[in-house]
Design a protein around this motif. Sequence first.
Motif, mmCIF file in Angstrom:
data_model
loop_
_atom_site.group_PDB
_atom_site.id
_atom_site.type_symbol
_atom_site.label_atom_id
_atom_site.label_comp_id
_atom_site.label_asym_id
_atom_site.label_seq_id
_atom_site.Cartn_x
_atom_site.Cartn_y
_atom_site.Cartn_z
ATOM 1 N N MET A 112 31.575 41.020 47.931
ATOM 2 C CA MET A 112 32.048 40.185 46.819
ATOM 3 C C MET A 112 30.900 39.442 46.146
ATOM 4 S SD MET A 112 35.259 40.437 46.231
ATOM 5 C CE MET A 112 36.028 38.936 45.693
ATOM 6 N N ARG A 115 28.809 41.797 44.147
ATOM 7 C CA ARG A 115 29.486 42.208 42.912
ATOM 8 C C ARG A 115 29.327 41.170 41.806
ATOM 9 N NH1 ARG A 115 34.864 44.942 45.695
ATOM 10 N NH2 ARG A 115 33.917 46.989 45.972
ATOM 11 N N GLY A 142 37.463 39.046 32.084
ATOM 12 C CA GLY A 142 38.469 38.239 32.787
ATOM 13 C C GLY A 142 38.405 38.457 34.287
ATOM 14 N N LEU A 143 38.109 39.670 34.691
ATOM 15 C CA LEU A 143 37.994 39.959 36.123
ATOM 16 C C LEU A 143 36.808 39.236 36.749
ATOM 17 C CD1 LEU A 143 38.767 43.808 36.297
ATOM 18 C CD2 LEU A 143 40.322 41.899 36.705
ATOM 19 N N TYR A 144 35.866 38.833 35.921
ATOM 20 C CA TYR A 144 34.691 38.091 36.419
ATOM 21 C C TYR A 144 34.856 36.589 36.192
ATOM 22 C CZ TYR A 144 32.092 42.426 37.102
ATOM 23 O OH TYR A 144 31.669 43.653 37.556
ATOM 24 N N THR B 16 37.175 29.279 43.467
ATOM 25 C CA THR B 16 37.658 30.622 43.803
ATOM 26 C C THR B 16 39.041 30.855 43.225
ATOM 27 O OG1 THR B 16 36.419 30.506 45.859
ATOM 28 C CG2 THR B 16 38.116 32.192 45.728
ATOM 29 N N ARG B 19 38.983 31.437 39.495
ATOM 30 C CA ARG B 19 38.462 32.764 39.171
ATOM 31 C C ARG B 19 39.513 33.842 39.447
ATOM 32 N NH1 ARG B 19 34.204 32.898 42.287
ATOM 33 N NH2 ARG B 19 32.644 32.321 40.771
ATOM 34 N N GLU B 20 40.176 33.703 40.579
ATOM 35 C CA GLU B 20 41.174 34.715 40.940
ATOM 36 C C GLU B 20 42.365 34.670 39.971
ATOM 37 O OE1 GLU B 20 40.682 36.964 43.533
ATOM 38 O OE2 GLU B 20 38.708 36.080 43.777
ATOM 39 N N GLY B 23 41.569 36.416 36.980
ATOM 40 C CA GLY B 23 41.668 37.848 37.235
ATOM 41 C C GLY B 23 43.097 38.333 37.068
ATOM 42 N N SER B 109 36.948 48.315 37.412
ATOM 43 C CA SER B 109 37.909 47.338 37.933
ATOM 44 C C SER B 109 37.629 47.038 39.400
ATOM 45 C CB SER B 109 39.334 47.864 37.782
ATOM 46 O OG SER B 109 39.664 47.956 36.420
ATOM 47 N N PHE B 110 37.302 48.059 40.147
ATOM 48 C CA PHE B 110 37.078 47.862 41.583
ATOM 49 C C PHE B 110 35.691 47.304 41.887
ATOM 50 C CE2 PHE B 110 40.504 50.505 43.903
ATOM 51 C CZ PHE B 110 41.464 49.991 43.062
ATOM 52 N N MET B 111 34.803 47.328 40.919
ATOM 53 C CA MET B 111 33.462 46.755 41.104
ATOM 54 C C MET B 111 33.472 45.258 40.779
ATOM 55 S SD MET B 111 30.094 48.420 39.384
ATOM 56 C CE MET B 111 30.294 47.562 37.830
ATOM 57 N N ALA B 112 34.561 44.803 40.165
ATOM 58 C CA ALA B 112 34.638 43.388 39.768
ATOM 59 C C ALA B 112 34.799 42.502 41.005
ATOM 60 C CB ALA B 112 35.821 43.185 38.820
ATOM 61 N N PRO B 113 34.239 41.285 40.945
ATOM 62 C CA PRO B 113 34.253 40.412 42.127
ATOM 63 C C PRO B 113 35.568 39.650 42.283
ATOM 64 C CG PRO B 113 33.011 39.374 40.384
ATOM 65 C CD PRO B 113 33.461 40.697 39.843
ATOM 66 N N ILE B 114 36.662 40.359 42.327
ATOM 67 C CA ILE B 114 37.928 39.702 42.663
ATOM 68 C C ILE B 114 38.503 40.390 43.892
ATOM 69 C CG2 ILE B 114 38.540 38.908 40.340
ATOM 70 C CD1 ILE B 114 40.523 41.293 40.246
ATOM 71 N N HIS B 115 39.294 39.636 44.650
ATOM 72 C CA HIS B 115 39.880 40.216 45.841
ATOM 73 C C HIS B 115 40.888 41.289 45.445
ATOM 74 C CE1 HIS B 115 38.332 36.383 47.457
ATOM 75 N NE2 HIS B 115 38.049 37.150 48.493
ATOM 76 N N ARG B 116 41.040 42.258 46.300
ATOM 77 C CA ARG B 116 41.980 43.330 45.988
ATOM 78 C C ARG B 116 43.401 42.776 45.888
ATOM 79 N NH1 ARG B 116 39.693 45.324 43.694
ATOM 80 N NH2 ARG B 116 38.190 46.527 44.883
ATOM 81 N N TYR B 119 43.883 41.626 42.413
ATOM 82 C CA TYR B 119 44.112 42.762 41.515
ATOM 83 C C TYR B 119 45.576 43.214 41.598
ATOM 84 C CZ TYR B 119 43.754 47.490 39.624
ATOM 85 O OH TYR B 119 43.946 48.635 38.883
#
Lengths: 296, 283
Positions: A112, A115, A142-144, B16, B19-20, B23, B109-116, B119
Motif C-alpha cells: 500500500m 503504491r 479519486g482512488l488516490y 486513512t 482517503r478510503e 475511493g 484500479s488495482f495499483m491504486a493505494p486503496i484497500h480492496r 474498492y
Amino acid sequence: MAGDPEQGVQGGNDVATVPDVLTPLNISADTPALRVMGVAKTFREKDPDTGRWRPVPAVAGLDLDVPRGEILGILGPNGSGKSTLIRLVATLLLADEGRVEVFGFDVERHRMLVRRLINRVSVEASFFKKLTAAENLAYATGLYGVPNRVAQVRAREILERLGLPAKKLIVPLEQLSRGQQQKVAIARALLTSPTLMLLDEPTTGLDPKSRREVQEFVLEVRATHDATIVISTHDMDEADRICDRVAIINAGQFAAIDRSDRLKARYGGHAGTMEQVFFTLIGEQLDEADQEEGGT
Amino acid sequence: MASTDVPAARRRPLSTLERELRGVWALVRRNFHLIRRYLGWEIVFLFYNVVNTLTIGLIGLALPAGAARNREVVYLAIGALLWNFLSILFQEVSNSVQWERWEGTIEYSFMAPIHRLTYLLGVCVWAVLYGLVRTLVVLVGVALFFHVSIARADLAGAGLVLLASSVPFIGLGLVAAILPLLSTERGAQATQVIQGVLLLISGVYYPVAVLPGWISWASVLSPATYTLEYVRNAVLNGASVSAVLPISGVLLLWGLVLIPVGLGLFMLAERHALRVGALKRNG
C-alpha cells in the motif's frame, strides 16, 4: 523503516510544487529510489503444438539500483522483459525469486505504501473509453484521495503543457487520437504526485511532435517533482536524449547498464550510436529469434 | 507552468478513513458517469425490465376475477421486482471486475493505494443505489398498470426483509466476482450460470415446493428463497416487523459470513492473478 505511511504520502496539489512525501518516511538521501535484487519471474503458456503448459522465463536474476532523481531508460526488443520488470515494480506481479524495493520499502510487504509512491503509464492508454478525460481522471485520482476540484485544475495545466487543449477534457476518450489518449494517461499518472514514475513505452505510436512534447515533459517532471523515472522504450534517440543511464535488456537479463555516452564508446563501434549499441549487444540474438520465428 | 492555488486546508495529509471514503465515492461517481454515457442502453434495459415485469404480472390476470387473481398478480409482481433488485446487486458486484478487464483499466484500479475492501465497498454501495432506483421505476410501472389492492401489506416488514437480504446477495456477488479475476471469458460465463441457477431454485415466480425433487433441496441454499417467501408473507398476509425479524436476522448473519468469505476469496484470487500475471488484458 520508520515513519507513518498514512501521514507521509499525500501528494502535493500543483504541478510546480514538489510535495515532500519522502521526509516523513525517514528515508535517507542515499536510499535508492528503486532497488531490484535477483528478481526472476517465469510465466506459463500453452504450447500451441503439444497443448501442454510450458515455462516461459520473462526476467531472470535482474539486479538494478536507480538513485533518487535519475531517469533510467530500459531498451530491449519485444518480449525481452521490460514490461514484466515495470509490472513487478508497480505491484502488479509477484516475483518468483528476489525482491524489489521502492525507497527502501519492499513492494510485497509494504504494497500500500509503495503504491502511494509510484504510478505507471503503460503502452496501452487503458481508460473507460466512453467516459471523458475529465471523468476518467476524476475516477483515477479519486482512488488516490486527490480532491476532484484539484485534479481537474491540475489536469488542465498538465495537458496544456503537453499540447492538449483543455476542451479535450470533456470529449469521450474514444474520440481522442492515440497520442492524445497517451497524454491523458501521463496526466493521470502525474496527478497523483508519484515520486517514482514508471513509463512503459509512453511515446510508442506518437507523432514526432507529440513524442518530443512528452520527452520534454518527462525532463520537466524530474526537475520540478524530484521524481525518479524509469522509462522503457524502443526509441534509441529518446533513450539517448533524456535518460541519465540506459539499461539494455534481452531475454530477461541486463546486457549492459551505463550512461549512454559510455555505452556508445564501448559498444557503439564506428557509428557511435545507440542503435549500434543495441545491435552490438543483442543484434545477434535478434537475428536468431527472427530466424526461429520464420521457421515456425 | 502556472501553479494551482489550493487552500492550505487541502494540503493537510488525508486520514486513512478520508482517503478510503474518497475511493468509495470515486467508484460510485465513475459508475454514475458510465450510466450517463450508456443512457440509451439504460433506457432500453429499463423499458424491457418494466415490460417483462408487467407480462409476468399479466399471467395472474388470466385467472378468474376475485381475491385469488389479485393475490396471484401481487405474488408474481413481487417475484419480478425482487428478482430485478437482487439480480442487479449480484450483477453489479460480480461484473465490476469483468467491466474493468474489458476496458483494460483493472491494472490501474488495482495499483491504486486503496484497500480492496474499499474498492469492493464502492462497488456494493453503487449496486445498492442503482438497484433501488431501477426497481423503484419498475415498481411505479407495476403500480400504474395493475390496480390491485395491497391493503393488508405490512410494508415495513417487507422492507426489513429486503434490506437484510441485500447483505448476503452482496456476499454472493463478491464470491462471483473472483471468477472474472481468474479468467476473463469463462469467469463471465460462470457468473451467468450462477445467476441462472439462483433464478431457478429460489422460487421467484412459483413456490419452491413445485421444484422437482432432485433440485428442490438446493432452494434452501439461496438467500433469495427466504427473501421472496417472507416479503410475500409481509405483503400478502401482513406479516409484521416482529414476525419477519428472525428471518431478517438469519439473512443478515448469512451476509456477515458471506461478505468476509467473499472478500477473503477475492484477495486469494487477486494474489493468484498477481502470481500468474492474469491482470494483464492480453497475454
